[in-house]
Motif scaffolding. Structure first.
Motif, PDB file in Angstrom:
ATOM      1  N   PHE A 287      31.300  39.957  20.738  1.00 52.87           N
ATOM      2  CA  PHE A 287      30.690  39.556  22.013  1.00 52.87           C
ATOM      3  C   PHE A 287      31.161  40.477  23.123  1.00 52.87           C
ATOM      4  O   PHE A 287      32.361  40.731  23.270  1.00 52.87           O
ATOM      5  N   ASN A 288      30.205  40.998  23.882  1.00 53.64           N
ATOM      6  CA  ASN A 288      30.495  41.743  25.108  1.00 53.64           C
ATOM      7  C   ASN A 288      31.467  42.893  24.890  1.00 53.64           C
ATOM      8  O   ASN A 288      32.339  43.155  25.711  1.00 53.64           O
ATOM      9  N   ALA A 289      31.323  43.583  23.760  1.00 49.42           N
ATOM     10  CA  ALA A 289      32.197  44.715  23.475  1.00 49.42           C
ATOM     11  C   ALA A 289      31.601  45.998  24.039  1.00 49.42           C
ATOM     12  O   ALA A 289      30.435  46.046  24.430  1.00 49.42           O
ATOM     13  N   SER A 290      32.397  47.054  24.057  1.00 52.98           N
ATOM     14  CA  SER A 290      31.927  48.349  24.560  1.00 52.98           C
ATOM     15  C   SER A 290      32.074  49.418  23.484  1.00 52.98           C
ATOM     16  O   SER A 290      31.115  49.712  22.757  1.00 52.98           O
ATOM     17  N   ILE A 311      36.090  48.611  11.084  1.00 50.89           N
ATOM     18  CA  ILE A 311      36.337  49.130  12.437  1.00 50.89           C
ATOM     19  C   ILE A 311      37.484  48.409  13.131  1.00 50.89           C
ATOM     20  O   ILE A 311      38.336  49.044  13.766  1.00 50.89           O
ATOM     21  N   THR A 312      37.521  47.074  13.023  1.00 52.87           N
ATOM     22  CA  THR A 312      38.520  46.330  13.805  1.00 52.87           C
ATOM     23  C   THR A 312      39.964  46.704  13.465  1.00 52.87           C
ATOM     24  O   THR A 312      40.784  46.810  14.389  1.00 52.87           O
ATOM     25  N   GLN A 353      38.243  46.006  22.061  1.00 54.65           N
ATOM     26  CA  GLN A 353      38.078  44.778  21.277  1.00 54.65           C
ATOM     27  C   GLN A 353      36.612  44.478  20.955  1.00 54.65           C
ATOM     28  O   GLN A 353      35.724  44.818  21.725  1.00 54.65           O
ATOM     29  N   PRO A 354      36.358  43.805  19.802  1.00 55.92           N
ATOM     30  CA  PRO A 354      34.987  43.397  19.475  1.00 55.92           C
ATOM     31  C   PRO A 354      34.544  42.138  20.220  1.00 55.92           C
ATOM     32  O   PRO A 354      33.363  41.842  20.273  1.00 55.92           O
ATOM     33  N   PHE A 401      21.811  45.248  29.581  1.00 54.06           N
ATOM     34  CA  PHE A 401      22.794  44.575  30.431  1.00 54.06           C
ATOM     35  C   PHE A 401      24.216  45.000  30.072  1.00 54.06           C
ATOM     36  O   PHE A 401      25.072  45.129  30.951  1.00 54.06           O
ATOM     37  N   LEU A 402      24.477  45.207  28.778  1.00 54.80           N
ATOM     38  CA  LEU A 402      25.793  45.697  28.381  1.00 54.80           C
ATOM     39  C   LEU A 402      26.047  47.091  28.957  1.00 54.80           C
ATOM     40  O   LEU A 402      27.154  47.392  29.419  1.00 54.80           O
TER      41      LEU A 402
END
Length: 428
Positions: A287-290, A311-312, A353-354, A401-402
């Motif tokens: 959520f809302n990651a970059s 990836i994490t 962060q993811p 939006f991101l």
């Protein structure tokens, strides 16, 4: 501003993103207007203004988060002398029909994670227990109790910020940017998140440190970890900051607080399920990651599937290396340097962060007020674009939006951390 917060909390469904965005923008502009017009603020009026806004939300059902049913569920289980870490809510209802009740059945219907073990540390469970006892099987009363506790924590934050500003001889006007900030009010008072308590404990740790009360400083830091695990990543800074590195009292205080906070997980091997939930959280949710989202798209292109599991761990490793490097590189010499380093560490963590829920910003934002950095203040506005996902029936995030959110953020990061350095290089 009070009318705006009231309308936002009681009357606007979270699916209506554009109206939420417009009111949030107006509230942010109102906060900035108060800030720029308050050359010598009368703190009694500022304090009661922000407090009345928070109290006006006392009866609202959280609209932008559905975490509260789990808070009340865990608290009810603790009140019944049940271990909230041993079974998922779904399994618990099946295995304890003799003590299940309609209240718990209603909570599980409202819950967003009935198939997962509790991820909330024992200190959180203590707060949930208070809400369960005083709520007496009424979810609305439980919400009010949680909100009153969080407001008390916010009052503590207000006065600690004032004291620390005074100690460092800094302009306390910046306190307005926290006390009237729409993200802070919405996510702590409105949506019942506990980052306000984390900030309270980190400020208490700093205040004790500057008063040479090293044992209390370590204890408050340990309790902040017990409230939310994230402040644990600050531990390398204590090894490079001379006053804490050489203080036995600090480390003893830290150890005692961590034992008090997490010793409960040894009961019935609760730590196993607790860590399992943390691992699941890190390896499944987005959520809302970059930067993570960019790498995920590369993974889709190369391998054809979501490579979150690959990836994490890499991003976590990079985060750890970044924390260790900057802790060693900067070697803070005074508390203000230490605070500036903490803000940088939070920034590194969050951009890699993811999952970046809006309320995650609050502790770092509060600390950043003691620095010249503006990135977290700007992010408390830009993060409103992440709420767009609530307007989609499938909670689908919009890349547009991101992009807007993170374009604003990375422009602020460039301004804070690179612009002046580039100027120095060009002039030399």
């Amino acid at each position: 501003m009070s009318a705006g917060f009231f309308y936002l909390s009681y009357f606007i469904p979270r699916e209506n993103f554009w109206l939420t965005f417009l009111i949030y923008t107006a509230l942010f502009a109102g906060m900035l207007a108060v800030y720029f017009l308050s050359k010598q603020p009368k703190w009694i009026w500022i304090f009661f203004g922000g407090l009345l806004i928070r109290l006006s939300l006392l009866l609202a059902i959280p609209s932008l988060s559905d975490d509260y049913p789990r808070f009340l569920w865990d608290g009810e289980l603790v009140k019944m002398s049940q271990n909230p870490y041993l079974e998922t809510p779904e399994v618990w209802l099946q295995t304890h029909p003799e003590i299940a009740n309609p209240y718990l059945e209603n909570l599980i219907d409202l819950m967003n994670s009935p198939a997962y073990f509790s991820v909330y540390p024992p200190l959180n469970q203590g707060i949930f227990y208070i809400a369960a006892v005083l709520g007496d099987l009424d979810p609305w009363t439980g919400i009010v109790v949680l909100r009153m506790l969080l407001i008390l924590g916010e009052i503590g934050v207000f006065f600690l910020l004032l004291k620390v500003f005074d100690h460092f001889k800094l302009s306390s006007t910046k306190l307005i940017l926290y006390w009237l900030n729409p993200l802070v009010i919405m996510e702590i008072t409105g949506n019942l998140h506990f980052e306000g308590f984390v900030l309270l404990l980190l400020l208490a740790s700093l205040f004790a440190l500057i008063k040479q009360k090293h044992g209390f400083s370590g204890g408050f830091w340990g309790l902040s970890v017990g409230m939310k695990l994230l402040p644990l990543m600050l531990i390398p800074t204590f090894f490079t900051f001379q006053k804490t590195r050489k203080s036995k009292a600090f480390w003893i205080g830290s150890a005692l607080a961590l034992i008090v906070s997490f010793g409960w997980l040894l009961i019935d091997d609760s730590w196993i399920h607790f860590l399992q939930s943390l691992k699941l959280y890190q390896g499944k949710f987005e959520f809302n990651a970059s930067i993570y989202y960019l790498l995920r798209e590369v993974g889709f292109w190369i391998k054809g599937y979501n490579v979150i599991g690959e990836i994490t761990p890499i991003l976590s490793g990079i985060t750890l290396l970044g924390i260790l490097y900057f802790s060693w590189k900067r070697k803070p010499e005074n508390p203000l340097n230490l605070i500036d380093l903490w803000v940088l560490i939070y920034l590194i963590y969050l951009v890699l962060q993811p999952v970046v829920h809006p309320w995650y910003l609050i502790p770092a934002f509060g600390l950043s007020l003691f620095t010249a950095k503006k990135a977290f203040l700007i992010w408390t506005f830009a993060v409103i674009f992440s709420y767009q996902a609530y307007g989609d029936p499938n909670y689908q995030e919009s890349p547009i939006f991101l992009f807007i959110e993170y374009a604003i953020l990375f422009a602020a990061i460039y301004w804070d951390y690179f612009k002046n350095n580039l100027k120095l290089i060009s002039t030399s």
